[in-house]
Design an enzyme around this catalytic site. Structure first.
Site, mmCIF file in Angstrom:
data_model
loop_
_atom_site.group_PDB
_atom_site.id
_atom_site.type_symbol
_atom_site.label_atom_id
_atom_site.label_comp_id
_atom_site.label_asym_id
_atom_site.label_seq_id
_atom_site.Cartn_x
_atom_site.Cartn_y
_atom_site.Cartn_z
ATOM 1 N N LYS A 198 -77.140 12.215 -129.678
ATOM 2 C CA LYS A 198 -77.064 13.612 -129.271
ATOM 3 C C LYS A 198 -77.451 14.547 -130.406
ATOM 4 C CE LYS A 198 -73.700 16.641 -129.117
ATOM 5 N NZ LYS A 198 -72.453 17.392 -128.880
ATOM 6 N N LYS A 250 -77.212 23.294 -123.645
ATOM 7 C CA LYS A 250 -76.460 24.003 -122.591
ATOM 8 C C LYS A 250 -77.109 25.343 -122.247
ATOM 9 C CE LYS A 250 -72.054 21.847 -123.917
ATOM 10 N NZ LYS A 250 -72.454 21.209 -125.182
ATOM 11 N N ASP A 263 -79.231 31.081 -118.537
ATOM 12 C CA ASP A 263 -79.878 32.389 -118.524
ATOM 13 C C ASP A 263 -80.484 32.561 -117.133
ATOM 14 O OD1 ASP A 263 -81.297 34.798 -119.384
ATOM 15 O OD2 ASP A 263 -81.047 34.026 -121.428
ATOM 16 N N THR A 286 -65.309 20.390 -121.898
ATOM 17 C CA THR A 286 -64.108 19.585 -122.095
ATOM 18 C C THR A 286 -63.043 20.289 -122.920
ATOM 19 O OG1 THR A 286 -65.202 18.457 -123.939
ATOM 20 C CG2 THR A 286 -65.248 17.365 -121.807
#
Length: 237
Positions: free
Chosen positions: A38, A66, A69, A125
């Site tokens: 990641k 993430k 818009d 999370t």
């Protein structure tokens, strides 16, 4: 009724480093045990496109930005990011169906058969029911995750990012098609850090996760490679 699932579940190691040298050192150490690596906001903000290209030389990249818009802007961002070679790119499901659809269409046009796959983040999370209530979302995390998960998959998302607590419910609701990528994973005995909803790798593999994302329990370990091997072994790899 929720049943235990035995589909393969892979390890994604979160390289949340402030610089590329550190991230690459971690990547080299964990690559034998990881299926994905990641690259998140911290590393991408510091190093930009070279971070994705360099990390992708070790393992496929999960580019976790993430995006959230208006649809046209997110589509433009996906077009710009697609040539970097990330295997997955995250957007926020809360951006709505039109935004998700625009991201999927842009990925297909920019990437062709090797396009990046689109993952829609449901509820972070670090967010619990109280935090959702503070921002005006009633009904709790499970209801919100299921609502956003169904919306995103119907709009074209290839998969979802969710917490450990929602994996089984999403599988029951959406079947085996969408990938479920699950952060907040902590081996038994690890600190929760800033994650509000956590679980062990083994529990998530049984529940139907496609990938479990583990960061600090691996990267802050004395031997990151050994820590990654231990989790991969627990997942059956």
């Amino acid at each position: 009724m929720t049943t235990t699932r035995n589909a393969p579940c892979g390890l994604c190691v979160a390289l949340d480093a402030p610089d590329l040298a550190t991230a690459e050192a971690w990547a080299r150490a964990v690559a034998p045990s990881a299926g994905l690596l990641k690259v998140g906001l911290e590393l991408f903000s510091a190093e930009g496109a070279p971070a994705v290209r360099r990390i992708a030389a070790h393992r496929p990249v999960f580019l976790d930005l993430k995006l959230h818009d208006i649809p046209n802007t997110v589509a433009g961002a996906i077009r710009s990011l697609a040539p970097l070679g990330a295997a997955w790119i995250t957007i926020h499901a809360a951006g709505g169906a039109a935004m998700v659809a625009a991201a999927r269409e842009a990925a297909e046009k920019a990437g062709g058969p090797n396009r990046p796959k689109i993952l829609a983040v449901t509820v972070l999370t670090s967010i619990d029911a109280a935090a959702l209530s503070e921002i005006g979302v009633a009904g709790g995390t499970m209801q919100q995750v299921l609502r956003l998960g169904r919306l995103a998959v119907a709009a074209g998302a290839d998969g979802l990012v969710c917490s450990p607590r929602e994996v089984s419910a999403l599988r029951d609701s959406l079947g085996d098609g969408p990938a479920l990528v699950v952060p907040g994973i902590r081996p038994a005995g690890s600190a929760a850090d800033d994650q509000a909803r956590t679980a062990t790798p083994e529990a998530m593999a049984a529940a139907g996760a496609t990938w479990v994302v583990v960061g600090r329990p691996i990267t802050k370990a004395a031997d990151p490679g050994a820590a990654a091997r231990g989790i991969a072994t627990a997942l059956g790899w």
